[in-house]
Design a protein around this motif. Sequence first.
Motif, PDB file in Angstrom:
ATOM      1  N   THR A   5       0.814  -1.219   0.000  1.00 43.99           N
ATOM      2  CA  THR A   5       0.000   0.000   0.000  1.00 43.99           C
ATOM      3  C   THR A   5       0.844   1.264   0.000  1.00 43.99           C
ATOM      4  O   THR A   5       0.310   2.361   0.118  1.00 43.99           O
ATOM      5  N   ARG A   6       2.159   1.105  -0.126  1.00 44.49           N
ATOM      6  CA  ARG A   6       3.043   2.276  -0.133  1.00 44.49           C
ATOM      7  C   ARG A   6       2.845   3.099  -1.395  1.00 44.49           C
ATOM      8  O   ARG A   6       2.378   2.604  -2.418  1.00 44.49           O
ATOM      9  N   SER A   7       3.239   4.357  -1.319  1.00 39.83           N
ATOM     10  CA  SER A   7       3.225   5.244  -2.469  1.00 39.83           C
ATOM     11  C   SER A   7       4.635   5.299  -3.047  1.00 39.83           C
ATOM     12  O   SER A   7       5.618   5.328  -2.301  1.00 39.83           O
ATOM     13  N   TYR A   8       4.724   5.319  -4.351  1.00 41.44           N
ATOM     14  CA  TYR A   8       6.001   5.336  -5.057  1.00 41.44           C
ATOM     15  C   TYR A   8       6.072   6.541  -5.983  1.00 41.44           C
ATOM     16  O   TYR A   8       5.060   7.142  -6.325  1.00 41.44           O
ATOM     17  N   PRO A  22      10.330   4.415  -3.253  1.00 38.83           N
ATOM     18  CA  PRO A  22       9.319   4.766  -2.237  1.00 38.83           C
ATOM     19  C   PRO A  22       9.233   6.288  -2.067  1.00 38.83           C
ATOM     20  O   PRO A  22      10.258   6.970  -1.930  1.00 38.83           O
ATOM     21  N   ALA A  23       8.028   6.817  -2.124  1.00 42.38           N
ATOM     22  CA  ALA A  23       7.814   8.265  -2.095  1.00 42.38           C
ATOM     23  C   ALA A  23       8.247   8.909  -0.786  1.00 42.38           C
ATOM     24  O   ALA A  23       8.578  10.096  -0.760  1.00 42.38           O
ATOM     25  N   ASP A  24       8.281   8.136   0.281  1.00 49.10           N
ATOM     26  CA  ASP A  24       8.622   8.709   1.582  1.00 49.10           C
ATOM     27  C   ASP A  24      10.124   8.664   1.882  1.00 49.10           C
ATOM     28  O   ASP A  24      10.550   9.000   2.982  1.00 49.10           O
ATOM     29  N   ARG A  25      10.931   8.290   0.906  1.00 46.73           N
ATOM     30  CA  ARG A  25      12.382   8.227   1.102  1.00 46.73           C
ATOM     31  C   ARG A  25      13.068   9.248   0.206  1.00 46.73           C
ATOM     32  O   ARG A  25      12.584   9.575  -0.877  1.00 46.73           O
ATOM     33  N   ASP A  26      14.222   9.741   0.651  1.00 48.60           N
ATOM     34  CA  ASP A  26      15.016  10.638  -0.181  1.00 48.60           C
ATOM     35  C   ASP A  26      15.457   9.889  -1.427  1.00 48.60           C
ATOM     36  O   ASP A  26      15.754   8.693  -1.374  1.00 48.60           O
ATOM     37  N   LEU A  27      15.507  10.608  -2.545  1.00 49.41           N
ATOM     38  CA  LEU A  27      15.934   9.977  -3.790  1.00 49.41           C
ATOM     39  C   LEU A  27      17.401   9.580  -3.693  1.00 49.41           C
ATOM     40  O   LEU A  27      18.208  10.302  -3.103  1.00 49.41           O
ATOM     41  N   ARG A  32      16.497  11.479 -10.385  1.00 47.08           N
ATOM     42  CA  ARG A  32      15.598  12.622 -10.222  1.00 47.08           C
ATOM     43  C   ARG A  32      14.161  12.138 -10.380  1.00 47.08           C
ATOM     44  O   ARG A  32      13.908  11.109 -11.000  1.00 47.08           O
ATOM     45  N   SER A  33      13.248  12.907  -9.846  1.00 48.87           N
ATOM     46  CA  SER A  33      11.839  12.546  -9.921  1.00 48.87           C
ATOM     47  C   SER A  33      11.330  12.700 -11.344  1.00 48.87           C
ATOM     48  O   SER A  33      11.650  13.669 -12.031  1.00 48.87           O
TER      49      SER A  33
END
Length: 64
Positions: A5-8, A22-27, A32-33
Amino acid sequence: MDDDTRSYVVVLNDEEQYSIWPADRDLPLGWRSGDVSGSQAECLAHINEAWTDMRPLSLRRAAR
């Protein structure tokens, strides 16, 4: 069954190669995003549509 259920976020490196992170971690360094986020399935579907040439950018440029 996939119960992730994580956001990416879709990420790209300097060679325009794609991955998800994972969206909640630093790249990670060197990435780059790609400005697309969502579930793992949504991100992978976007990559499947957007990444049509698997060759690294440097190889695509050299082939011109």
